[in-house]
Design a protein around this motif. Sequence first.
Motif, PDB file in Angstrom:
ATOM      1  N   PRO A  65       1.072  -0.806   0.035  1.00  0.00           N
ATOM      2  CA  PRO A  65      -0.178   0.068  -0.158  1.00  0.00           C
ATOM      3  C   PRO A  65       1.294   1.242   0.431  1.00  0.00           C
ATOM      4  CG  PRO A  65      -0.907  -1.759   1.110  1.00  0.00           C
ATOM      5  CD  PRO A  65       0.244  -2.219   0.675  1.00  0.00           C
ATOM      6  N   ARG A  66       0.405   2.566  -1.150  1.00  0.00           N
ATOM      7  CA  ARG A  66       1.243   3.194  -0.612  1.00  0.00           C
ATOM      8  C   ARG A  66       0.233   5.075  -1.224  1.00  0.00           C
ATOM      9  NH1 ARG A  66       1.645   5.478  -6.397  1.00  0.00           N
ATOM     10  NH2 ARG A  66       0.152   4.208  -7.047  1.00  0.00           N
ATOM     11  N   ASN A  67       0.592   6.032  -0.565  1.00  0.00           N
ATOM     12  CA  ASN A  67      -0.430   7.187   0.227  1.00  0.00           C
ATOM     13  C   ASN A  67      -0.030   7.782  -1.623  1.00  0.00           C
ATOM     14  OD1 ASN A  67      -0.961   9.618   0.013  1.00  0.00           O
ATOM     15  ND2 ASN A  67      -0.530   9.844   2.577  1.00  0.00           N
ATOM     16  N   ALA A  68      -0.737   8.142  -2.288  1.00  0.00           N
ATOM     17  CA  ALA A  68      -0.162   8.353  -3.100  1.00  0.00           C
ATOM     18  C   ALA A  68       0.360   9.915  -3.376  1.00  0.00           C
ATOM     19  CB  ALA A  68      -1.295   8.247  -4.348  1.00  0.00           C
ATOM     20  N   SER A  69       0.115  10.751  -2.140  1.00  0.00           N
ATOM     21  CA  SER A  69      -0.303  11.735  -1.714  1.00  0.00           C
ATOM     22  C   SER A  69       1.487  12.638  -1.331  1.00  0.00           C
ATOM     23  CB  SER A  69      -0.905  12.756  -0.785  1.00  0.00           C
ATOM     24  OG  SER A  69      -0.477  12.362   0.409  1.00  0.00           O
ATOM     25  N   ILE A  70       2.619  11.180  -1.169  1.00  0.00           N
ATOM     26  CA  ILE A  70       4.116  11.009  -1.125  1.00  0.00           C
ATOM     27  C   ILE A  70       4.670  11.236  -1.949  1.00  0.00           C
ATOM     28  CG2 ILE A  70       5.365  10.700   0.782  1.00  0.00           C
ATOM     29  CD1 ILE A  70       3.508  10.358   2.745  1.00  0.00           C
ATOM     30  N   ARG A  71       5.327  12.067  -2.238  1.00  0.00           N
ATOM     31  CA  ARG A  71       6.323  11.132  -3.706  1.00  0.00           C
ATOM     32  C   ARG A  71       7.491  10.488  -3.311  1.00  0.00           C
ATOM     33  NH1 ARG A  71       7.920  13.192  -8.653  1.00  0.00           N
ATOM     34  NH2 ARG A  71       9.722  12.807  -9.352  1.00  0.00           N
ATOM     35  N   THR A  72       7.970   9.537  -3.670  1.00  0.00           N
ATOM     36  CA  THR A  72       8.778   8.644  -2.820  1.00  0.00           C
ATOM     37  C   THR A  72       9.765   8.075  -4.057  1.00  0.00           C
ATOM     38  OG1 THR A  72       7.319   6.530  -4.096  1.00  0.00           O
ATOM     39  CG2 THR A  72       6.805   7.326  -1.789  1.00  0.00           C
ATOM     40  N   ALA A  73      10.720   7.674  -3.684  1.00  0.00           N
ATOM     41  CA  ALA A  73      12.008   7.375  -4.694  1.00  0.00           C
ATOM     42  C   ALA A  73      11.924   6.421  -5.265  1.00  0.00           C
ATOM     43  CB  ALA A  73      13.025   7.038  -4.043  1.00  0.00           C
ATOM     44  N   PRO A  74      12.497   5.725  -6.894  1.00  0.00           N
ATOM     45  CA  PRO A  74      12.057   5.040  -7.261  1.00  0.00           C
ATOM     46  C   PRO A  74      12.849   3.722  -6.981  1.00  0.00           C
ATOM     47  CG  PRO A  74      12.384   6.360  -9.302  1.00  0.00           C
ATOM     48  CD  PRO A  74      12.713   7.029  -7.408  1.00  0.00           C
ATOM     49  N   ILE A  75      12.391   2.755  -6.867  1.00  0.00           N
ATOM     50  CA  ILE A  75      12.711   0.961  -6.360  1.00  0.00           C
ATOM     51  C   ILE A  75      14.184   0.400  -7.284  1.00  0.00           C
ATOM     52  CG2 ILE A  75      12.583  -1.066  -5.837  1.00  0.00           C
ATOM     53  CD1 ILE A  75       9.308  -0.708  -5.579  1.00  0.00           C
ATOM     54  N   ARG A  76      15.159   0.946  -6.851  1.00  0.00           N
ATOM     55  CA  ARG A  76      16.033   0.924  -7.883  1.00  0.00           C
ATOM     56  C   ARG A  76      17.240  -0.830  -7.557  1.00  0.00           C
ATOM     57  NH1 ARG A  76      17.073   4.900 -11.110  1.00  0.00           N
ATOM     58  NH2 ARG A  76      16.312   7.150  -9.971  1.00  0.00           N
ATOM     59  N   THR A  77      16.864  -1.387  -6.405  1.00  0.00           N
ATOM     60  CA  THR A  77      17.636  -3.152  -6.467  1.00  0.00           C
ATOM     61  C   THR A  77      16.143  -4.253  -6.118  1.00  0.00           C
ATOM     62  OG1 THR A  77      17.349  -2.785  -3.440  1.00  0.00           O
ATOM     63  CG2 THR A  77      18.782  -1.838  -4.258  1.00  0.00           C
ATOM     64  N   SER A  78      16.867  -5.312  -5.910  1.00  0.00           N
ATOM     65  CA  SER A  78      16.650  -6.242  -6.665  1.00  0.00           C
ATOM     66  C   SER A  78      15.692  -6.770  -4.968  1.00  0.00           C
ATOM     67  CB  SER A  78      17.081  -7.588  -6.671  1.00  0.00           C
ATOM     68  OG  SER A  78      18.391  -7.401  -8.063  1.00  0.00           O
ATOM     69  N   ALA A  79      16.267  -5.798  -3.743  1.00  0.00           N
ATOM     70  CA  ALA A  79      15.802  -6.527  -2.349  1.00  0.00           C
ATOM     71  C   ALA A  79      14.174  -5.900  -2.255  1.00  0.00           C
ATOM     72  CB  ALA A  79      16.431  -5.594  -1.266  1.00  0.00           C
ATOM     73  N   GLY A  80      14.221  -4.545  -3.200  1.00  0.00           N
ATOM     74  CA  GLY A  80      13.272  -4.035  -2.699  1.00  0.00           C
ATOM     75  C   GLY A  80      12.002  -3.865  -3.861  1.00  0.00           C
ATOM     76  N   LEU A  81      12.913  -5.446  -5.009  1.00  0.00           N
ATOM     77  CA  LEU A  81      11.474  -5.651  -5.584  1.00  0.00           C
ATOM     78  C   LEU A  81      10.344  -6.101  -5.074  1.00  0.00           C
ATOM     79  CD1 LEU A  81      12.995  -5.507  -9.440  1.00  0.00           C
ATOM     80  CD2 LEU A  81      11.369  -3.799  -8.662  1.00  0.00           C
ATOM     81  N   VAL A  82      11.192  -7.416  -4.500  1.00  0.00           N
ATOM     82  CA  VAL A  82      10.605  -8.294  -3.384  1.00  0.00           C
ATOM     83  C   VAL A  82       9.631  -7.307  -2.065  1.00  0.00           C
ATOM     84  CG1 VAL A  82      11.546 -10.111  -1.595  1.00  0.00           C
ATOM     85  CG2 VAL A  82      12.327  -9.985  -3.952  1.00  0.00           C
ATOM     86  N   GLU A  83      10.728  -6.917  -1.531  1.00  0.00           N
ATOM     87  CA  GLU A  83      10.134  -6.060  -0.402  1.00  0.00           C
ATOM     88  C   GLU A  83       8.725  -5.461  -0.462  1.00  0.00           C
ATOM     89  OE1 GLU A  83      11.299  -2.510   3.244  1.00  0.00           O
ATOM     90  OE2 GLU A  83      12.579  -3.066   0.973  1.00  0.00           O
ATOM     91  N   ALA A  84       8.825  -4.744  -2.089  1.00  0.00           N
ATOM     92  CA  ALA A  84       7.663  -3.616  -2.595  1.00  0.00           C
ATOM     93  C   ALA A  84       6.639  -4.708  -2.946  1.00  0.00           C
ATOM     94  CB  ALA A  84       8.003  -2.813  -3.313  1.00  0.00           C
ATOM     95  N   GLY A  85       6.988  -5.831  -3.147  1.00  0.00           N
ATOM     96  CA  GLY A  85       5.553  -6.690  -3.669  1.00  0.00           C
ATOM     97  C   GLY A  85       5.856  -7.231  -4.559  1.00  0.00           C
ATOM     98  N   LEU A  86       6.409  -6.477  -5.900  1.00  0.00           N
ATOM     99  CA  LEU A  86       6.402  -6.673  -6.879  1.00  0.00           C
ATOM    100  C   LEU A  86       7.114  -8.140  -7.710  1.00  0.00           C
ATOM    101  CD1 LEU A  86       7.321  -2.738  -7.806  1.00  0.00           C
ATOM    102  CD2 LEU A  86       5.347  -4.098  -7.738  1.00  0.00           C
ATOM    103  N   ALA A  87       8.106  -8.643  -6.881  1.00  0.00           N
ATOM    104  CA  ALA A  87       8.178  -9.872  -6.923  1.00  0.00           C
ATOM    105  C   ALA A  87       8.084 -11.262  -5.256  1.00  0.00           C
ATOM    106  CB  ALA A  87      10.255  -9.850  -7.537  1.00  0.00           C
TER     107      ALA A  87
END
Length: 363
Positions: free
Chosen positions: A10-32
């Motif tokens: 889940p994310r808050n659309a009003s908060i600008r976040t940095a792109p996910i740039r690592t493999s671990a970050g993709l897993v942590e974000a639920g994208l893999a």
Amino acid sequence: MGITVRQPAPRNASIRTAPIRTSAGLVEAGLAEATALPVLEQVAASFAVSVTDQMAGLIDPTDPNDPVARQFIPAGEELRTTPGELADPIGDGPHSPVKGIVHRYRDRVLLKAVNVCPVYCRFCFRREMVGPGSETLDGAELDTALAYIAEHEEVWEVILTGGDPLILSPRRLAEIVTRLDAIPHVGIVRFHTRVPVVDPDRVTPELVAALKGKRIASWLMLHANHWRELDDTARGAIARLVDAGIPLLSQTVLLKGVNDDAETLTRTFRALVQARVKPHYLHQGDLAKGTAHFRTTIQRGRALMRELRGDVSGLCQPTYVLDIPGGHGKVPLTADYLAPDGEGGWTVTDPRGGRHAYSEEVE
């Protein structure tokens, strides 16, 4: 060896976040899936990874073949390279007289001021040249590049590309546009970008103002491959540009498993036109390393264009093109430029009449 896509965190659309740039970050974000991490890390060792919050939020967790995920989430297929794939598939190198300039056509040049992007497409034709840590032109290098343009009076159009030029600050963009505006023979500055769809919040009034010169005309070429990219937020960013008087064209890459059917292309081109963007190019996938799983055959692409012709508005008809490997130029994939070679491949005629063998290198 594809990656299973899951529900993003889940994310808050009003908060600008940095792109996910690592493999671990993709897993942590639920994208893999966590089980995919070793493959992800192998791919990331060779090719940059970045997924913006905007793109992560468009991924459909119920679709294992999600067209947005397929464009941005690394997959094991990228580790396979076919013999005909190239590090520089469209031949930028031989046509680069100074750093940051590509002068392939007489009346126009590419100005590559930056080699980073907010996202990294898994099919990118410059995927071995762009990414975190890649060089951006410093002050002296930009001076040299602009001096080259000033010295070549045949140059009428300057195309800012990279990397993605709209990742630069408004101040930096305004400086470049102002300096181009001061070169009398330059009439057009064109921006090649994905930012309005992949990072639309970046399209602020300050950025829009920075794109416009006092004398030269500014055009923007938007890269969009699927109608799902054109959500309300993206359309709002596009509207800010169009309403400011900047004409928009689009370029789309024909991608297997993303948009290689007439229904998807029709819906994508209609969505672009409704957003006041004229579809300009449909690109045959370039022979970049590790991208064979994305490429369709030319026969398939030509068949799709025939399906669109007549039944879909002419406003929605791009030109289906191939960038001939080796830097020989971009040509429409029509009978005037393309002929079977009798051995399962093609002979392509470049704009100057030269003939080149071409192998599709598809899976």
